[in-house]
Scaffold this motif. Structure first.
Motif, PDB file in Angstrom:
ATOM      1  N   ARG A 102      13.761  -4.854   5.681  1.00 42.32           N
ATOM      2  CA  ARG A 102      14.538  -4.073   6.631  1.00 42.32           C
ATOM      3  C   ARG A 102      15.765  -3.493   5.930  1.00 42.32           C
ATOM      4  N   ASN A 103      16.372  -4.317   5.072  1.00 47.40           N
ATOM      5  CA  ASN A 103      17.554  -3.890   4.345  1.00 47.40           C
ATOM      6  C   ASN A 103      17.242  -2.695   3.447  1.00 47.40           C
ATOM      7  N   TYR A 104      16.085  -2.730   2.834  1.00 49.76           N
ATOM      8  CA  TYR A 104      15.749  -1.714   1.845  1.00 49.76           C
ATOM      9  C   TYR A 104      15.121  -0.472   2.493  1.00 49.76           C
ATOM     10  N   PHE A 105      14.233  -0.684   3.472  1.00 51.82           N
ATOM     11  CA  PHE A 105      13.453   0.420   4.019  1.00 51.82           C
ATOM     12  C   PHE A 105      13.902   0.851   5.419  1.00 51.82           C
ATOM     13  N   GLY A 106      14.866   0.124   6.006  1.00 55.92           N
ATOM     14  CA  GLY A 106      15.240   0.420   7.382  1.00 55.92           C
ATOM     15  C   GLY A 106      14.158  -0.040   8.334  1.00 55.92           C
ATOM     16  N   SER A 107      14.393   0.093   9.656  1.00 58.23           N
ATOM     17  CA  SER A 107      13.398  -0.433  10.591  1.00 58.23           C
ATOM     18  C   SER A 107      12.758   0.668  11.410  1.00 58.23           C
ATOM     19  N   SER A 108      12.892   1.931  10.957  1.00 57.48           N
ATOM     20  CA  SER A 108      12.315   2.999  11.768  1.00 57.48           C
ATOM     21  C   SER A 108      10.835   3.219  11.451  1.00 57.48           C
ATOM     22  N   GLY A 109      10.362   2.682  10.336  1.00 62.88           N
ATOM     23  CA  GLY A 109       8.943   2.811  10.017  1.00 62.88           C
ATOM     24  C   GLY A 109       8.658   3.998   9.116  1.00 62.88           C
TER      25      GLY A 109
ATOM     26  N   PRO B 227      -2.374   2.913   8.247  1.00 60.21           N
ATOM     27  CA  PRO B 227      -2.548   4.260   8.792  1.00 60.21           C
ATOM     28  C   PRO B 227      -2.556   4.302  10.332  1.00 60.21           C
ATOM     29  N   ILE B 228      -2.729   3.156  10.994  1.00 57.48           N
ATOM     30  CA  ILE B 228      -2.788   3.149  12.457  1.00 57.48           C
ATOM     31  C   ILE B 228      -1.398   2.980  13.051  1.00 57.48           C
ATOM     32  N   TYR B 229      -0.716   1.932  12.621  1.00 53.23           N
ATOM     33  CA  TYR B 229       0.639   1.683  13.076  1.00 53.23           C
ATOM     34  C   TYR B 229       1.549   2.169  11.958  1.00 53.23           C
ATOM     35  N   SER B 230       2.765   2.506  12.254  1.00 52.31           N
ATOM     36  CA  SER B 230       3.646   2.913  11.166  1.00 52.31           C
ATOM     37  C   SER B 230       3.995   1.676  10.352  1.00 52.31           C
ATOM     38  N   VAL B 231       4.268   1.867   9.066  1.00 48.77           N
ATOM     39  CA  VAL B 231       4.580   0.766   8.163  1.00 48.77           C
ATOM     40  C   VAL B 231       6.033   0.352   8.425  1.00 48.77           C
ATOM     41  N   ASN B 232       6.197  -0.815   9.010  1.00 50.17           N
ATOM     42  CA  ASN B 232       7.485  -1.191   9.577  1.00 50.17           C
ATOM     43  C   ASN B 232       7.777  -2.654   9.268  1.00 50.17           C
ATOM     44  N   PRO B 233       9.006  -3.007   8.864  1.00 53.32           N
ATOM     45  CA  PRO B 233       9.284  -4.404   8.509  1.00 53.32           C
ATOM     46  C   PRO B 233       9.009  -5.395   9.646  1.00 53.32           C
TER      47      PRO B 233
ATOM     48  N   ALA C 153       0.848  -1.202   0.000  1.00 56.81           N
ATOM     49  CA  ALA C 153       0.000   0.000   0.000  1.00 56.81           C
ATOM     50  C   ALA C 153       0.881   1.248   0.000  1.00 56.81           C
ATOM     51  N   TRP C 154       1.937   1.224   0.804  1.00 55.84           N
ATOM     52  CA  TRP C 154       2.848   2.376   0.879  1.00 55.84           C
ATOM     53  C   TRP C 154       3.529   2.611  -0.473  1.00 55.84           C
ATOM     54  N   MET C 155       4.004   1.514  -1.096  1.00 54.36           N
ATOM     55  CA  MET C 155       4.689   1.643  -2.389  1.00 54.36           C
ATOM     56  C   MET C 155       3.728   2.141  -3.471  1.00 54.36           C
ATOM     57  N   LEU C 156       2.506   1.591  -3.444  1.00 48.78           N
ATOM     58  CA  LEU C 156       1.514   2.029  -4.434  1.00 48.78           C
ATOM     59  C   LEU C 156       1.302   3.538  -4.321  1.00 48.78           C
ATOM     60  N   LEU C 157       1.239   4.029  -3.079  1.00 49.78           N
ATOM     61  CA  LEU C 157       0.975   5.453  -2.867  1.00 49.78           C
ATOM     62  C   LEU C 157       2.183   6.304  -3.262  1.00 49.78           C
TER      63      LEU C 157
END
Lengths: 295, 247
Positions: A119-126, A218-224, A58-62
Protein backbone atom coordinates in the motif's frame (compact mmCIF):
# COMPACT_ATOMS: atom_id res chain seq x y z
CA UNK A 1 -36.58 -18.33 -23.82
CA UNK A 2 -37.81 -19.92 -20.63
CA UNK A 3 -38.02 -18.19 -17.31
CA UNK A 4 -37.42 -19.67 -13.89
CA UNK A 5 -39.50 -18.27 -11.03
CA UNK A 6 -39.72 -15.00 -12.91
CA UNK A 7 -35.94 -14.74 -13.30
CA UNK A 8 -34.68 -14.22 -16.87
CA UNK A 9 -32.15 -16.92 -17.80
CA UNK A 10 -29.49 -14.36 -18.74
CA UNK A 11 -29.53 -13.07 -15.17
CA UNK A 12 -29.56 -16.56 -13.69
CA UNK A 13 -26.69 -17.92 -15.80
CA UNK A 14 -24.79 -14.66 -15.52
CA UNK A 15 -24.84 -14.89 -11.75
CA UNK A 16 -24.04 -18.61 -11.84
CA UNK A 17 -20.99 -17.82 -13.94
CA UNK A 18 -19.92 -15.11 -11.50
CA UNK A 19 -20.47 -17.63 -8.72
CA UNK A 20 -18.32 -20.17 -10.54
CA UNK A 21 -15.56 -17.55 -10.98
CA UNK A 22 -15.64 -16.68 -7.28
CA UNK A 23 -15.80 -20.39 -6.55
CA UNK A 24 -12.63 -20.93 -8.60
CA UNK A 25 -10.73 -18.52 -6.36
CA UNK A 26 -12.29 -19.96 -3.20
CA UNK A 27 -11.27 -23.45 -4.33
CA UNK A 28 -7.62 -22.68 -5.13
CA UNK A 29 -7.14 -20.58 -2.02
CA UNK A 30 -8.85 -22.97 0.39
CA UNK A 31 -6.94 -25.85 -1.20
CA UNK A 32 -3.64 -24.10 -0.39
CA UNK A 33 -4.79 -23.40 3.16
CA UNK A 34 -5.88 -27.01 3.63
CA UNK A 35 -2.56 -28.41 2.35
CA UNK A 36 -0.56 -26.05 4.58
CA UNK A 37 -2.69 -26.70 7.64
CA UNK A 38 -2.55 -30.44 7.10
CA UNK A 39 1.22 -30.72 7.21
CA UNK A 40 2.36 -27.61 9.10
CA UNK A 41 -0.51 -27.27 11.58
CA UNK A 42 -0.42 -23.58 10.80
CA UNK A 43 -3.43 -21.49 9.89
CA UNK A 44 -1.81 -19.40 7.18
CA UNK A 45 -3.32 -15.95 7.60
CA UNK A 46 -0.75 -14.61 5.13
CA UNK A 47 -2.59 -16.47 2.36
CA UNK A 48 -4.60 -13.44 1.23
CA UNK A 49 -1.48 -11.29 1.08
CA UNK A 50 0.28 -14.01 -0.91
CA UNK A 51 -2.65 -14.08 -3.38
CA UNK A 52 -2.27 -10.31 -3.70
CA UNK A 53 1.50 -10.74 -4.19
CA UNK A 54 0.79 -13.09 -7.09
CA UNK A 55 -1.22 -10.38 -8.84
CA UNK A 56 1.41 -7.70 -8.11
CA UNK A 57 4.30 -9.89 -9.25
CA UNK A 58 2.43 -10.41 -12.56
CA UNK A 59 1.93 -6.64 -12.79
CA UNK A 60 5.61 -5.93 -12.02
CA UNK A 61 6.78 -8.56 -14.50
CA UNK A 62 4.68 -6.89 -17.19
CA UNK A 63 5.38 -3.25 -16.42
CA UNK A 64 8.99 -3.43 -15.21
CA UNK A 65 10.43 -6.33 -17.18
CA UNK A 66 8.01 -6.68 -20.07
CA UNK A 67 7.08 -10.28 -19.26
CA UNK A 68 3.48 -10.97 -20.23
CA UNK A 69 0.56 -12.91 -18.77
CA UNK A 70 1.40 -16.47 -19.86
CA UNK A 71 4.97 -16.63 -18.50
CA UNK A 72 3.75 -14.76 -15.41
CA UNK A 73 1.23 -17.52 -14.76
CA UNK A 74 4.22 -19.77 -14.04
CA UNK A 75 6.82 -17.24 -12.85
CA UNK A 76 4.70 -15.37 -10.30
CA UNK A 77 3.74 -18.53 -8.34
CA UNK A 78 7.39 -19.65 -8.40
CA UNK A 79 8.66 -16.26 -7.14
CA UNK A 80 5.94 -16.09 -4.47
CA UNK A 81 6.67 -19.72 -3.57
CA UNK A 82 10.32 -18.82 -2.97
CA UNK A 83 9.27 -16.05 -0.58
CA UNK A 84 7.10 -18.67 1.12
CA UNK A 85 10.09 -21.00 1.49
CA UNK A 86 12.04 -18.15 3.11
CA UNK A 87 9.17 -17.36 5.48
CA UNK A 88 8.93 -21.04 6.46
CA UNK A 89 12.67 -21.41 7.05
CA UNK A 90 13.06 -18.14 8.95
CA UNK A 91 9.84 -17.91 10.96
CA UNK A 92 7.35 -20.76 10.79
CA UNK A 93 9.70 -23.63 11.61
CA UNK A 94 10.19 -22.14 15.07
CA UNK A 95 6.48 -22.45 15.84
CA UNK A 96 5.59 -26.07 15.10
CA UNK A 97 5.84 -27.23 18.70
CA UNK A 98 3.64 -24.35 19.90
CA UNK A 99 -0.13 -23.81 19.94
CA UNK A 100 -1.97 -22.93 16.67
CA UNK A 101 -2.48 -19.45 18.03
CA UNK A 102 1.18 -18.51 17.59
CA UNK A 103 1.24 -19.48 13.93
CA UNK A 104 -1.98 -17.59 13.37
CA UNK A 105 -0.63 -14.45 15.05
CA UNK A 106 2.67 -14.61 13.17
CA UNK A 107 1.07 -15.13 9.76
CA UNK A 108 -1.54 -12.45 10.51
CA UNK A 109 1.24 -10.02 11.41
CA UNK A 110 3.15 -10.90 8.24
CA UNK A 111 -0.01 -10.29 6.20
CA UNK A 112 -0.39 -6.81 7.70
CA UNK A 113 3.27 -6.00 7.03
CA UNK A 114 3.16 -7.24 3.43
CA UNK A 115 -0.09 -5.42 2.68
CA UNK A 116 1.27 -2.27 4.35
CA UNK A 117 4.43 -2.36 2.24
CA UNK A 118 2.48 -2.73 -1.00
CA UNK A 119 0.00 0.00 0.00
CA UNK A 120 2.88 2.30 0.88
CA UNK A 121 4.57 1.75 -2.45
CA UNK A 122 1.65 1.32 -4.87
CA UNK A 123 -1.17 3.19 -3.12
CA UNK A 124 -4.58 1.58 -2.61
CA UNK A 125 -6.43 2.76 -5.69
CA UNK A 126 -5.51 -0.31 -7.73
CA UNK A 127 -3.56 -0.84 -10.95
CA UNK A 128 -4.99 -2.10 -14.24
CA UNK A 129 -3.88 -5.41 -15.80
CA UNK A 130 -5.01 -6.18 -19.33
CA UNK A 131 -6.68 -9.42 -20.32
CA UNK A 132 -4.19 -11.26 -22.59
CA UNK A 133 -4.99 -10.76 -26.28
CA UNK A 134 -5.74 -14.45 -26.86
CA UNK A 135 -8.56 -14.39 -24.33
CA UNK A 136 -10.36 -11.15 -25.21
CA UNK A 137 -13.89 -11.29 -26.50
CA UNK A 138 -16.39 -13.97 -25.69
CA UNK A 139 -18.80 -16.63 -26.83
CA UNK A 140 -22.52 -16.24 -27.29
CA UNK A 141 -23.92 -19.47 -25.91
CA UNK A 142 -27.51 -18.56 -26.84
CA UNK A 143 -28.75 -18.40 -23.27
CA UNK A 144 -25.88 -16.20 -22.11
CA UNK A 145 -22.69 -14.42 -23.14
CA UNK A 146 -19.50 -16.08 -21.85
CA UNK A 147 -16.42 -13.83 -21.78
CA UNK A 148 -13.45 -15.98 -22.85
CA UNK A 149 -11.25 -14.93 -19.96
CA UNK A 150 -13.84 -15.95 -17.36
CA UNK A 151 -14.24 -19.34 -18.96
CA UNK A 152 -10.46 -19.70 -18.87
CA UNK A 153 -10.33 -18.85 -15.15
CA UNK A 154 -12.82 -21.62 -14.34
CA UNK A 155 -11.01 -24.19 -16.51
CA UNK A 156 -7.53 -23.23 -15.28
CA UNK A 157 -8.50 -23.39 -11.62
CA UNK A 158 -10.28 -26.71 -12.11
CA UNK A 159 -7.19 -28.16 -13.77
CA UNK A 160 -4.86 -26.86 -11.07
CA UNK A 161 -7.14 -28.11 -8.28
CA UNK A 162 -7.50 -31.57 -9.78
CA UNK A 163 -3.78 -31.81 -10.52
CA UNK A 164 -3.05 -30.92 -6.89
CA UNK A 165 -5.54 -33.51 -5.73
CA UNK A 166 -3.93 -36.10 -8.00
CA UNK A 167 -0.42 -35.35 -6.73
CA UNK A 168 -1.47 -35.61 -3.11
CA UNK A 169 -3.77 -38.62 -3.33
CA UNK A 170 -2.23 -40.72 -6.12
CA UNK A 171 1.54 -40.25 -6.26
CA UNK A 172 4.49 -41.39 -4.19
CA UNK A 173 5.30 -37.80 -3.23
CA UNK A 174 1.71 -37.43 -2.09
CA UNK A 175 2.02 -40.60 -0.01
CA UNK A 176 5.06 -39.07 1.73
CA UNK A 177 3.04 -35.94 2.31
CA UNK A 178 0.04 -37.79 3.75
CA UNK A 179 2.29 -39.95 5.92
CA UNK A 180 4.14 -36.90 7.23
CA UNK A 181 0.82 -35.17 7.90
CA UNK A 182 -0.40 -38.15 9.91
CA UNK A 183 2.77 -39.07 11.82
CA UNK A 184 5.82 -36.90 11.10
CA UNK A 185 8.03 -38.59 13.71
CA UNK A 186 7.60 -42.08 12.27
CA UNK A 187 7.85 -40.82 8.68
CA UNK A 188 11.18 -39.22 9.55
CA UNK A 189 12.29 -42.45 11.27
CA UNK A 190 11.87 -44.23 7.91
CA UNK A 191 14.54 -41.96 6.47
CA UNK A 192 12.20 -39.49 4.76
CA UNK A 193 13.24 -35.82 4.85
CA UNK A 194 10.17 -34.38 6.59
CA UNK A 195 11.55 -30.86 7.21
CA UNK A 196 12.22 -30.49 3.47
CA UNK A 197 8.73 -31.79 2.73
CA UNK A 198 7.27 -29.18 5.08
CA UNK A 199 9.24 -26.34 3.48
CA UNK A 200 8.24 -27.37 -0.04
CA UNK A 201 4.60 -27.80 0.99
CA UNK A 202 4.45 -24.27 2.34
CA UNK A 203 6.13 -22.98 -0.81
CA UNK A 204 3.62 -24.90 -2.92
CA UNK A 205 0.63 -23.59 -0.92
CA UNK A 206 1.91 -20.03 -1.37
CA UNK A 207 2.45 -20.73 -5.07
CA UNK A 208 -1.21 -21.81 -5.37
CA UNK A 209 -2.33 -18.53 -3.76
CA UNK A 210 -0.12 -16.55 -6.15
CA UNK A 211 -1.48 -18.50 -9.13
CA UNK A 212 -4.99 -17.46 -8.08
CA UNK A 213 -3.67 -13.90 -7.81
CA UNK A 214 -2.40 -13.92 -11.40
CA UNK A 215 -5.73 -15.34 -12.60
CA UNK A 216 -7.51 -12.57 -10.71
CA UNK A 217 -5.32 -9.71 -11.96
CA UNK A 218 -7.21 -9.06 -15.23
CA UNK A 219 -10.64 -9.44 -13.56
CA UNK A 220 -10.23 -7.38 -10.42
CA UNK A 221 -7.86 -4.46 -10.31
CA UNK A 222 -4.46 -5.26 -8.80
CA UNK A 223 -4.88 -3.81 -5.34
CA UNK A 224 -2.99 -4.27 -2.03
CA UNK A 225 -6.28 -5.02 -0.25
CA UNK A 226 -7.59 -7.57 -2.76
CA UNK A 227 -6.49 -10.52 -0.61
CA UNK A 228 -7.65 -9.12 2.71
CA UNK A 229 -11.21 -8.83 1.38
CA UNK A 230 -11.24 -12.31 -0.07
CA UNK A 231 -9.45 -14.27 2.63
CA UNK A 232 -12.21 -13.89 5.24
CA UNK A 233 -14.67 -15.65 2.93
CA UNK A 234 -12.03 -18.27 2.08
CA UNK A 235 -11.56 -19.07 5.76
CA UNK A 236 -15.32 -19.60 6.04
CA UNK A 237 -15.08 -21.94 3.02
CA UNK A 238 -12.28 -23.90 4.70
CA UNK A 239 -14.28 -24.20 7.93
CA UNK A 240 -17.32 -25.46 5.99
CA UNK A 241 -15.28 -27.96 3.97
CA UNK A 242 -13.24 -29.17 6.90
CA UNK A 243 -9.60 -28.33 7.58
CA UNK A 244 -7.14 -30.69 5.98
CA UNK A 245 -9.42 -32.33 3.39
CA UNK A 246 -8.15 -31.86 -0.17
CA UNK A 247 -11.21 -32.84 -2.19
CA UNK A 248 -13.37 -31.17 0.49
CA UNK A 249 -11.65 -27.84 -0.12
CA UNK A 250 -12.12 -28.08 -3.89
CA UNK A 251 -15.78 -29.15 -3.85
CA UNK A 252 -16.72 -26.69 -1.12
CA UNK A 253 -14.93 -23.84 -2.90
CA UNK A 254 -16.79 -24.27 -6.19
CA UNK A 255 -20.05 -25.22 -4.45
CA UNK A 256 -20.14 -22.16 -2.23
CA UNK A 257 -19.30 -19.89 -5.16
CA UNK A 258 -22.39 -21.24 -6.91
CA UNK A 259 -24.52 -20.91 -3.78
CA UNK A 260 -23.40 -17.30 -3.48
CA UNK A 261 -24.27 -16.71 -7.15
CA UNK A 262 -27.73 -18.23 -6.75
CA UNK A 263 -28.35 -16.14 -3.66
CA UNK A 264 -27.58 -13.02 -5.70
CA UNK A 265 -30.35 -14.01 -8.10
CA UNK A 266 -33.03 -15.06 -5.67
CA UNK A 267 -32.32 -13.00 -2.54
CA UNK A 268 -29.55 -10.47 -3.25
CA UNK A 269 -29.76 -8.98 0.25
CA UNK A 270 -28.27 -12.19 1.71
CA UNK A 271 -25.54 -12.72 -0.91
CA UNK A 272 -22.77 -11.20 1.21
CA UNK A 273 -23.68 -13.22 4.29
CA UNK A 274 -24.93 -16.55 2.93
CA UNK A 275 -21.52 -18.25 3.26
CA UNK A 276 -21.24 -17.21 6.89
CA UNK A 277 -24.78 -18.44 7.60
CA UNK A 278 -23.85 -21.82 6.07
CA UNK A 279 -20.66 -21.81 8.15
CA UNK A 280 -22.66 -21.28 11.34
CA UNK A 281 -25.06 -24.09 10.47
CA UNK A 282 -22.22 -26.49 9.55
CA UNK A 283 -20.40 -25.69 12.79
CA UNK A 284 -23.55 -26.50 14.74
CA UNK A 285 -24.36 -29.73 12.92
CA UNK A 286 -20.94 -31.07 11.88
CA UNK A 287 -18.17 -29.17 13.67
CA UNK A 288 -15.37 -30.97 11.79
CA UNK A 289 -16.73 -29.61 8.49
CA UNK A 290 -18.56 -31.35 5.63
CA UNK A 291 -15.51 -33.37 4.56
CA UNK A 292 -13.50 -33.15 7.76
CA UNK A 293 -12.16 -36.17 9.60
CA UNK A 294 -12.57 -36.06 13.34
CA UNK A 295 -9.39 -37.16 15.01
CA UNK B 1 25.13 -52.86 38.71
CA UNK B 2 25.34 -52.06 35.03
CA UNK B 3 29.07 -52.75 35.12
CA UNK B 4 28.44 -56.18 36.62
CA UNK B 5 26.11 -56.97 33.75
CA UNK B 6 28.64 -55.92 31.17
CA UNK B 7 31.23 -58.18 32.78
CA UNK B 8 28.99 -61.08 31.90
CA UNK B 9 29.20 -60.27 28.22
CA UNK B 10 32.54 -61.55 26.94
CA UNK B 11 34.85 -58.79 25.79
CA UNK B 12 35.00 -60.41 22.38
CA UNK B 13 31.27 -59.87 21.93
CA UNK B 14 31.62 -56.20 22.75
CA UNK B 15 34.47 -55.85 20.27
CA UNK B 16 32.46 -57.13 17.30
CA UNK B 17 29.16 -55.72 18.49
CA UNK B 18 27.03 -54.39 15.66
CA UNK B 19 25.32 -52.04 18.07
CA UNK B 20 26.78 -50.94 21.33
CA UNK B 21 24.91 -48.79 23.84
CA UNK B 22 26.75 -47.24 26.79
CA UNK B 23 25.28 -45.24 29.66
CA UNK B 24 22.29 -44.06 27.63
CA UNK B 25 20.10 -41.47 29.30
CA UNK B 26 16.84 -40.11 27.88
CA UNK B 27 14.22 -37.59 28.90
CA UNK B 28 10.57 -36.91 28.04
CA UNK B 29 10.45 -33.19 28.72
CA UNK B 30 11.65 -32.81 32.31
CA UNK B 31 11.08 -36.45 33.15
CA UNK B 32 14.30 -38.49 33.24
CA UNK B 33 13.31 -41.93 31.87
CA UNK B 34 16.51 -43.82 31.00
CA UNK B 35 19.22 -43.80 33.67
CA UNK B 36 22.20 -45.29 31.91
CA UNK B 37 21.22 -48.22 29.66
CA UNK B 38 24.15 -50.31 28.44
CA UNK B 39 23.89 -53.26 26.08
CA UNK B 40 25.58 -54.91 23.12
CA UNK B 41 24.13 -56.69 20.13
CA UNK B 42 26.35 -58.82 17.90
CA UNK B 43 25.66 -59.23 14.21
CA UNK B 44 23.01 -61.85 13.54
CA UNK B 45 21.86 -61.93 17.15
CA UNK B 46 18.30 -61.59 18.45
CA UNK B 47 18.16 -60.01 21.87
CA UNK B 48 15.14 -59.02 23.90
CA UNK B 49 14.46 -56.27 26.37
CA UNK B 50 12.25 -57.68 29.11
CA UNK B 51 10.68 -55.63 31.86
CA UNK B 52 7.54 -54.18 33.33
CA UNK B 53 5.44 -51.50 31.69
CA UNK B 54 7.23 -48.18 32.04
CA UNK B 55 10.62 -49.79 32.67
CA UNK B 56 12.11 -47.95 29.67
CA UNK B 57 12.14 -50.67 26.99
CA UNK B 58 10.23 -48.67 24.36
CA UNK B 59 12.20 -45.54 25.27
CA UNK B 60 15.43 -47.47 24.70
CA UNK B 61 14.32 -48.38 21.17
CA UNK B 62 13.18 -44.82 20.49
CA UNK B 63 16.51 -43.48 21.75
CA UNK B 64 18.46 -45.83 19.49
CA UNK B 65 16.22 -44.68 16.62
CA UNK B 66 16.76 -41.02 17.51
CA UNK B 67 13.13 -40.05 18.07
CA UNK B 68 13.50 -39.01 21.69
CA UNK B 69 14.01 -35.26 22.02
CA UNK B 70 16.73 -35.36 24.64
CA UNK B 71 19.19 -38.22 24.95
CA UNK B 72 22.77 -38.56 26.15
CA UNK B 73 25.35 -41.31 26.24
CA UNK B 74 26.88 -43.46 23.55
CA UNK B 75 25.11 -45.40 20.84
CA UNK B 76 27.61 -46.88 18.40
CA UNK B 77 26.32 -48.62 15.29
CA UNK B 78 28.95 -50.40 13.19
CA UNK B 79 31.59 -48.15 14.67
CA UNK B 80 29.66 -44.94 14.07
CA UNK B 81 28.41 -42.74 16.90
CA UNK B 82 24.68 -42.09 16.30
CA UNK B 83 23.47 -40.31 19.40
CA UNK B 84 23.90 -36.93 17.69
CA UNK B 85 22.23 -38.01 14.42
CA UNK B 86 18.65 -37.32 13.34
CA UNK B 87 16.26 -40.26 13.07
CA UNK B 88 16.35 -39.79 9.29
CA UNK B 89 20.12 -40.29 9.20
CA UNK B 90 19.89 -43.25 11.60
CA UNK B 91 17.31 -44.94 9.36
CA UNK B 92 19.64 -44.41 6.41
CA UNK B 93 22.32 -46.47 8.21
CA UNK B 94 20.08 -49.50 7.83
CA UNK B 95 18.15 -49.57 11.10
CA UNK B 96 14.46 -50.41 10.67
CA UNK B 97 11.88 -49.51 13.32
CA UNK B 98 8.55 -51.21 13.97
CA UNK B 99 6.81 -49.10 16.63
CA UNK B 100 4.67 -50.45 19.42
CA UNK B 101 1.45 -48.98 18.03
CA UNK B 102 2.51 -50.45 14.64
CA UNK B 103 2.35 -47.05 12.94
CA UNK B 104 0.19 -48.04 9.99
CA UNK B 105 -0.97 -44.85 8.25
CA UNK B 106 -4.74 -44.56 7.91
CA UNK B 107 -4.49 -42.03 5.07
CA UNK B 108 -2.44 -44.52 3.01
CA UNK B 109 -3.55 -47.71 1.33
CA UNK B 110 -1.93 -51.02 2.30
CA UNK B 111 0.24 -50.84 -0.80
CA UNK B 112 1.25 -47.24 -0.10
CA UNK B 113 2.11 -48.20 3.48
CA UNK B 114 4.24 -51.05 2.18
CA UNK B 115 6.07 -48.89 -0.35
CA UNK B 116 6.46 -45.81 1.88
CA UNK B 117 9.86 -46.29 3.54
CA UNK B 118 12.62 -45.53 1.03
CA UNK B 119 15.27 -48.17 0.31
CA UNK B 120 18.25 -47.48 2.55
CA UNK B 121 20.54 -50.36 1.57
CA UNK B 122 20.95 -53.00 -1.08
CA UNK B 123 19.56 -56.43 -0.39
CA UNK B 124 16.05 -55.66 0.80
CA UNK B 125 13.30 -58.18 0.17
CA UNK B 126 11.53 -57.82 -3.16
CA UNK B 127 7.81 -57.19 -3.15
CA UNK B 128 7.24 -60.76 -4.35
CA UNK B 129 9.28 -62.18 -1.47
CA UNK B 130 7.22 -60.08 0.92
CA UNK B 131 3.95 -61.38 -0.54
CA UNK B 132 5.28 -64.90 -0.17
CA UNK B 133 6.16 -64.24 3.48
CA UNK B 134 2.86 -62.45 4.22
CA UNK B 135 0.22 -63.68 1.76
CA UNK B 136 -2.55 -61.74 3.55
CA UNK B 137 -1.02 -58.42 2.54
CA UNK B 138 -1.20 -59.19 -1.16
CA UNK B 139 -4.94 -59.73 -0.97
CA UNK B 140 -5.58 -56.39 0.72
CA UNK B 141 -3.33 -54.01 -1.24
CA UNK B 142 -6.00 -51.42 -2.04
CA UNK B 143 -7.60 -51.38 1.43
CA UNK B 144 -7.05 -48.48 3.77
CA UNK B 145 -4.03 -49.36 5.94
CA UNK B 146 -5.88 -49.27 9.24
CA UNK B 147 -8.74 -51.43 7.91
CA UNK B 148 -6.47 -54.47 8.31
CA UNK B 149 -6.78 -56.66 11.40
CA UNK B 150 -4.28 -56.12 14.20
CA UNK B 151 -2.24 -59.13 13.10
CA UNK B 152 -2.19 -58.03 9.46
CA UNK B 153 -1.15 -54.51 10.52
CA UNK B 154 1.74 -56.01 12.48
CA UNK B 155 2.82 -58.05 9.44
CA UNK B 156 2.58 -54.94 7.26
CA UNK B 157 4.66 -52.95 9.77
CA UNK B 158 7.39 -55.60 9.61
CA UNK B 159 7.06 -56.14 5.86
CA UNK B 160 7.57 -52.50 4.91
CA UNK B 161 10.86 -52.43 6.85
CA UNK B 162 12.12 -55.62 5.18
CA UNK B 163 11.64 -53.98 1.78
CA UNK B 164 14.09 -51.19 2.63
CA UNK B 165 17.17 -53.34 3.04
CA UNK B 166 17.50 -52.47 6.73
CA UNK B 167 19.25 -55.40 8.38
CA UNK B 168 19.06 -54.24 11.98
CA UNK B 169 15.48 -54.31 13.26
CA UNK B 170 13.93 -52.75 16.33
CA UNK B 171 10.64 -54.54 17.03
CA UNK B 172 8.50 -53.10 19.80
CA UNK B 173 6.08 -55.70 21.22
CA UNK B 174 5.12 -57.31 17.92
CA UNK B 175 2.84 -59.82 19.69
CA UNK B 176 0.89 -57.35 21.79
CA UNK B 177 -2.85 -57.97 21.70
CA UNK B 178 -2.67 -60.66 19.00
CA UNK B 179 -4.22 -64.13 18.84
CA UNK B 180 -1.93 -67.12 19.57
CA UNK B 181 -2.00 -68.33 15.97
CA UNK B 182 -0.81 -64.92 14.75
CA UNK B 183 1.86 -64.81 17.46
CA UNK B 184 3.12 -68.16 16.16
CA UNK B 185 3.30 -66.76 12.64
CA UNK B 186 5.26 -63.74 13.83
CA UNK B 187 7.56 -66.05 15.80
CA UNK B 188 8.24 -68.07 12.64
CA UNK B 189 8.91 -64.85 10.75
CA UNK B 190 11.44 -63.66 13.34
CA UNK B 191 13.13 -67.08 13.36
CA UNK B 192 13.40 -66.94 9.57
CA UNK B 193 14.81 -63.41 9.64
CA UNK B 194 17.40 -64.58 12.16
CA UNK B 195 18.39 -67.46 9.88
CA UNK B 196 18.81 -64.98 7.05
CA UNK B 197 21.21 -62.95 9.14
CA UNK B 198 19.09 -60.08 10.44
CA UNK B 199 20.04 -58.57 13.78
CA UNK B 200 17.06 -57.82 16.00
CA UNK B 201 16.25 -56.07 19.25
CA UNK B 202 12.87 -57.25 20.43
CA UNK B 203 10.86 -55.62 23.21
CA UNK B 204 8.54 -58.16 24.79
CA UNK B 205 6.22 -58.60 27.73
CA UNK B 206 5.54 -62.22 26.75
CA UNK B 207 8.72 -63.94 27.93
CA UNK B 208 7.65 -67.35 26.64
CA UNK B 209 7.58 -65.83 23.19
CA UNK B 210 10.89 -64.11 23.85
CA UNK B 211 12.40 -67.44 24.89
CA UNK B 212 11.32 -69.06 21.64
CA UNK B 213 13.17 -66.59 19.40
CA UNK B 214 16.01 -64.88 21.25
CA UNK B 215 19.69 -65.53 22.01
CA UNK B 216 19.96 -63.31 25.05
CA UNK B 217 17.67 -61.27 27.27
CA UNK B 218 18.29 -57.97 28.97
CA UNK B 219 16.16 -57.23 32.02
CA UNK B 220 15.25 -53.56 32.18
CA UNK B 221 14.02 -51.91 35.34
CA UNK B 222 13.54 -48.21 36.07
CA UNK B 223 15.55 -47.12 33.08
CA UNK B 224 18.53 -49.40 33.73
CA UNK B 225 19.68 -52.83 32.60
CA UNK B 226 19.65 -54.92 35.79
CA UNK B 227 20.62 -58.29 34.35
CA UNK B 228 21.50 -60.17 31.20
CA UNK B 229 20.45 -63.79 30.81
CA UNK B 230 21.54 -66.03 27.91
CA UNK B 231 18.55 -67.87 26.50
CA UNK B 232 19.92 -71.26 27.56
CA UNK B 233 19.96 -70.13 31.19
CA UNK B 234 16.51 -68.61 31.14
CA UNK B 235 14.81 -71.55 32.81
CA UNK B 236 17.36 -71.61 35.66
CA UNK B 237 16.74 -67.92 36.23
CA UNK B 238 12.99 -68.14 36.20
CA UNK B 239 12.68 -66.90 39.80
CA UNK B 240 14.81 -63.86 39.06
CA UNK B 241 12.68 -63.22 36.00
CA UNK B 242 9.45 -63.45 37.97
CA UNK B 243 10.81 -61.04 40.53
CA UNK B 244 11.68 -58.48 37.85
CA UNK B 245 8.69 -58.91 35.61
CA UNK B 246 6.19 -59.35 38.41
CA UNK B 247 4.48 -62.20 36.59
Amino acid sequence: MFELLGIPPQALFGQLLLGLINGSFYAILSLGLAVIFGLLNIINFTHGAQYMMGAFIAWMLLNWVGIGYWPALVLAPVIAGVTGVIIERVFLKRLYHLDHLYGLLLTFGLALIIQGLFRNYFGSSGLPYQIPAELRGGQNLGFMFLPNYRGWVVVASLVVCLATWFIIEKTKLGAYLRAATENPTLTQAFGINVPLLITLTYGFGVGLAAFAGVLAAPIYSVNPNMGADLIIVVFAVVVIGGMGSIMGAIVTGFGLGLVEGLTKVFYPEASATVIFIIMAIVLLVKPAGLFGRTA
Amino acid sequence: MAEAVLDKAPAATAAKAMLSVRDLHAWYGESHVLHGISLDVAEGEVITLLGRNGAGKTTTLKSIMGIIGKRRGQVTYQGQETVSLSSRAIARLGIGYVPEERGIFSSLSVEENLMLPPRVREGGLSVDQIYELFPNIKERLTSQGTKLSGGEQQMLAIARILRTGANFLLLDEPTEGLAPVIIEQIGRTIARLKREGFTIILVEQNFRFAQSVADRHYLVEQGRVVDMIPNAELDQNIDKLHAHLGV
